[in-house]
Design an enzyme around this catalytic site. Structure first.
Site, short mmCIF file in Angstrom:
data_model
loop_
_atom_site.label_atom_id
_atom_site.label_comp_id
_atom_site.label_asym_id
_atom_site.label_seq_id
_atom_site.Cartn_x
_atom_site.Cartn_y
_atom_site.Cartn_z
N ARG A 185 8.11 -31.97 0.56
CA ARG A 185 7.10 -31.30 1.86
C ARG A 185 8.07 -30.83 2.91
O ARG A 185 7.47 -29.82 3.36
CB ARG A 185 6.62 -33.01 1.95
CG ARG A 185 5.62 -33.31 1.06
CD ARG A 185 5.13 -34.75 1.50
NE ARG A 185 6.17 -35.67 1.21
CZ ARG A 185 5.99 -37.09 1.37
NH1 ARG A 185 5.14 -37.54 2.03
NH2 ARG A 185 7.06 -38.01 1.05
N CYS B 260 12.02 -35.25 4.05
CA CYS B 260 10.95 -36.09 3.65
C CYS B 260 11.38 -37.10 2.72
O CYS B 260 12.33 -37.60 3.01
CB CYS B 260 9.74 -35.22 3.02
SG CYS B 260 10.15 -34.26 1.42
#
Length: 130
Positions: free
Chosen positions: A95, A90
């Site tokens: 994430r 990410c």
């Protein structure tokens, strides 16, 4: 520290043309497409596919993970299949760490995370960008 589950910029560069490798970008579509730029350069790693991490949540079930069948329906059409070596990233691997966990939960045997993520790749001057 289990180095076997960590991908580096050098490993990704070496394997960019390897059809056995799948890159999974967990950022927003705007980040992936270079509209929301949070590094020196915007865009994504060539050949990476985008699945925004929050799409794995089920809002009908208190934002727990979606059922396995729904997760697979998000992954497989993107070419994220168990026969591939998969690297998630990410911007800072916060994430994409969730997508790493989702893939391991689903039984994908070869999954790594790229801790440097886009902050490493997008700020480097010699990495290709799509």
């Amino acid at each position: 520290l289990n180095e076997e589950v960590i991908a580096s910029q050098q490993e990704i560069m070496r394997r960019l043309d390897d059809p056995a490798l799948a890159l999974l970008d967990a950022r927003s579509p705007a980040e992936y497409n270079g509209i929301d730029v949070r590094a020196e350069r915007g865009g994504h790693i060539p050949r990476a596919v985008n699945l925004e991490w929050s799409r794995t949540f089920d809002p009908r079930n208190n934002f727990r993970l979606k059922p396995d069948s729904e997760l697979l329906a998000l992954l497989e059409p993107r070419g994220i299949t168990p026969d591939k070596d998969i690297i998630t990233y990410c911007h800072s691997h916060h994430r994409s760490a969730l997508l790493y966990i989702v893939l391991r939960h689903l039984g994908y045997p070869s999954v790594k995370g790229y801790p440097g993520s886009w902050s490493d790749w997008g700020n480097a001057v010699d990495t290709p960008v799509a």
